[in-house]
Design an enzyme around this catalytic site. Structure first.
Site, short mmCIF file in Angstrom:
data_model
loop_
_atom_site.label_atom_id
_atom_site.label_comp_id
_atom_site.label_asym_id
_atom_site.label_seq_id
_atom_site.Cartn_x
_atom_site.Cartn_y
_atom_site.Cartn_z
N SER B 378 0.88 -1.16 0.00
CA SER B 378 0.00 0.00 0.00
C SER B 378 0.92 1.21 0.00
O SER B 378 1.69 1.41 0.94
CB SER B 378 -0.89 0.01 1.24
OG SER B 378 -1.50 1.28 1.38
N ARG B 379 0.83 2.01 -1.05
CA ARG B 379 1.77 3.13 -1.17
C ARG B 379 1.43 4.25 -0.18
O ARG B 379 2.23 5.14 0.04
CB ARG B 379 1.76 3.68 -2.61
CG ARG B 379 2.18 2.62 -3.62
CD ARG B 379 2.34 3.17 -5.01
NE ARG B 379 2.13 2.12 -6.01
CZ ARG B 379 2.47 2.25 -7.29
NH1 ARG B 379 2.99 3.34 -7.75
NH2 ARG B 379 2.25 1.25 -8.13
N VAL B 380 0.24 4.21 0.37
CA VAL B 380 -0.11 5.21 1.39
C VAL B 380 0.50 4.78 2.72
O VAL B 380 1.00 5.60 3.49
CB VAL B 380 -1.64 5.36 1.49
CG1 VAL B 380 -2.04 6.19 2.70
CG2 VAL B 380 -2.17 5.98 0.21
#
Lengths: 128, 515
Positions: B378-380
């Site tokens: 998850s890039r967040v």
């Protein structure tokens, strides 16, 4: 160079010409095609030209549909600006209209029929 | 009854039919859901058109026809235009007149859609009557720009421990769910919708599930499941089943995005699930080939990437000036034999803010959800996690990462040193702890308690096959005897020192009682 471009040009040239001029025009066309090296396009050009002429003829037809089939001069005068300069009027009897008229050119339509108005009223009442 | 009569009288009194001028075209050919129309020279791309079926019919027949047949222009050519028919293609005949409506394709959207099943054109399909009239919103819209957006910092709780702990999703993020058929992709999205029930109504996201090219039985089962578990009241189902035309399957995700944007712009949070974009790409390919657009790689049209990028870019977290709402997107992609390097999967992977990989091997081994945490991301990241979850998740990620490295040596367990063996056993226990049954999402506090117990070694003496059962009993014990601790975690979103002490004591007392 697409066949349709030649066809449109040819149709424009043929407009208003007599049948006796046709041979001379076609000879000239063949010469132009030979000079440009586009002789092979001739059958496609003739087909496209036929379609173009039919389209132009259709574009000049104005259809007036009324309940009785009688054409009405007042309507033609009122909506004269949407009609082509030269046109052929087709008066069609359409009892399904209920009342009023529908005036159609190739790409525009004036719908003053009772059928359309009543249908809209019906849908408006139904939605409410 | 009298009110209806009065209304009808009022309409009749005001009835003054005026002639109307319309730009019309003529259908010159029709087939496979695509109509070629001569005329309409001034029409625009994606403009709505209406097929005039009433021409030549009596007033009675014209009134009997309830549904108007619409189309959408997708090809503007030199002499003709091509339109996809948004309905039954058999109703369109050669020579039929078609009129421009002067607006792009739009659907009515309102709060009345909550709890309903609708088509890609916003028409109700669940037999519960008409939906209250709403605002017309275009299906295609340019996504919000950078200035109108805010950073993603609020978690979207899926209720699935493995995801919330290791691959956290934020509100406004796009997280792809990718895997082979039958690996639990749809189940993850349903669990996410079900988990929103535990969120207070004021902050609960509106859930929109878009079924593209799915079996109608599957969609019906899903609706039934949501209704039975009380999740339908805050959900909207948009469906274009496999029996619908390619045009409607193509439009369905855009309808979902349009509905989501309606709620987002009201300052609410919304979640839209696209199930699945692989079928969406196939529908668009079919449409493009019928429209004679040049085919590219794997016969997909050249703008297949743009199709998905412009759809997914509409997911956003808006700035406070724009209302602070959000639209989270969970697109699903089905791979063939785990090939994530195929055309459409790679396209969507590059668009989204992370992906959740579901592995067939893990699924077959009984690990459900079959998340491959190693290659999911998850890039967040932890920006979308509560403080409580951050505290416990960091440790579980580390433990699982070490376990994955040593997993290959499991077959040599008798020859390994004690420390390595201990790491492997711990990893196995944590993996077992992260398994979860279908339709049993866990609220945040329960997840934190469970993972806290796992990383702090409370399950070390529990047999591997009894981990799930023991976890359930632990959570029941905490809910019955130490509900205040869970409530504190839920309300504050944090695991403060005193709360942590209380939680630790509560877990210790459970395991002592068990022993």
């Amino acid at each position: 160079m697409r066949p349709t471009y030649y066809a449109q040009a040819l149709a424009g040239v043929l407009a208003g010409k007599e049948e006796r001029d046709l041979k001379g025009i076609l000879v000239r066309l063949k010469e132009v095609l030979r000079l440009r090296g586009h002789q092979k396009l001739l059958p496609a050009i003739m087909r496209a030209c036929t379609l173009e002429l039919i389209k132009r003829e259709r574009a000049s037809i104005v259809t007036m549909r009324t309940v009785s089939g009688a054409s009405q001069k007042e309507i033609l005068e009122q909506y004269g600006e949407m009609l082509p300069k030269e046109y052929t009027l087709r008066a069609v009897a359409d009892p399904t209209l209920a009342s009023g008229f529908v005036l159609e050119t190739q790409h525009r339509r004036i719908d003053a029929s009772g059928k359309r108005a009543l249908r809209e009223l019906y849908q408006k009442i139904l939605v409410q | 009854m009298q009110t209806i009569v009065e209304k009808i009288k009022k309409e009749l009194e005001a009835f003054q039919p005026q002639p109307i001028e319309e730009e019309v075209g003529t259908v010159i050919s029709v087939g496979d859901g695509v109509a070629t129309i001569e005329g309409l020279g001034k029409a625009g791309m994606m403009e709505m058109i209406q097929f005039d079926e009433s021409s030549g019919k009596s007033l009675e027949s014209a009134l009997a026809q309830k549904e108007t047949l619409f189309g959408m222009l997708l090809n503007l050519e030199e002499e003709t235009v091509k339109a996809v028919i948004l309905g039954e293609g058999s109703r369109v005949t050669e020579g039929m007149k078609v009129k421009r409506l002067g607006r792009v394709l739009s659907i009515p959207v309102s709060d009345g859609m909550l709890g309903r099943v609708v088509s890609a054109l916003g028409e109700p399909l669940d037999g519960k009557g008409d939906i209250a009239e709403g605002v017309e919103r275009p299906l295609e819209r340019i996504a919000y720009g950078v200035i109108d957006r805010a950073p993603v910092n609020t978690p979207l709780q899926t209720g699935i421990k493995a995801i919330d702990a290791t691959i956290p999703i934020g509100r406004g993020q796009r997280e792809l769910i990718i895997g082979d058929r039958g690996t639990g992709k749809t189940t993850i999205t349903i669990d996410t919708i079900l988990n929103q029930k535990s969120i207070p109504e004021a902050t609960r996201p509106i859930c929109i599930y878009v079924a593209i090219g799915q079996k109608e039985s599957k969609t019906a089962r899903l609706v039934h499941e949501l209704a039975t578990r009380g999740a339908l009241s805050y959900s909207i189902i948009v469906t274009a089943s496999a029996a619908e035309s390619a045009a409607l399957q193509f439009l369905a995700p855009f309808a979902g995005a349009t509905i989501g944007e309606y709620f987002m712009e009201k300052g609410k949070d919304a979640l839209v699930i696209y199930d699945d974009l692989s079928k969406h790409a196939v529908a668009y390919r079919q449409l493009s080939l019928l429209l004679r657009r040049p085919p590219g790689r794997e016969a997909y049209p050249g703008d297949i990437f743009y199709l998905h990028s412009r759809l997914l870019e509409r997911a956003a977290k808006l700035s406070p000036e724009r209302g602070g709402g959000s639209l989270t997107a969970l697109p699903i992609i089905e791979t063939q034999e785990g090939d994530v390097s195929a055309y459409i999967p790679t396209n969507v992977i590059s668009i989204t803010d992370g992906q959740i990989f579901l592995d067939t091997d893990l699924f077959n081994k009984g690990m459900k959800p079959a998340l491959n945490i190693g290659i999911s991301v998850s890039r967040v990241g932890s920006a979308a996690q509560t403080k409580a979850m951050k505290k416990v998740a960091g440790r579980i990620k580390l433990e699982l990462a070490q376990f994955r490295e040593l997993e290959a040596f499991m077959q040599f367990s008798s020859d390994l040193d004690a420390q390595t063996r201990e790491r492997i056993e711990k990893g196995e226990r944590l993996s077992a702890l992260l398994t979860q049954n279908k339709y049993e999402p866990l609220p945040l506090a329960q997840q934190v308690a469970s993972i806290y117990a796992g990383v702090n070694g409370f399950f070390d003496k529990t047999p591997l096959l009894k981990i799930s059962e023991t976890e359930k009993r632990l959570l029941t014990y905490l809910e019955n005897n130490h509900a205040k601790v869970l409530q504190k975690i839920a309300e504050t979103g944090d695991l403060a020192a005193d709360t942590e002490t209380e939680l630790k004591q509560a877990i210790e007392s459970f395991f002592k009682a068990m022993a």
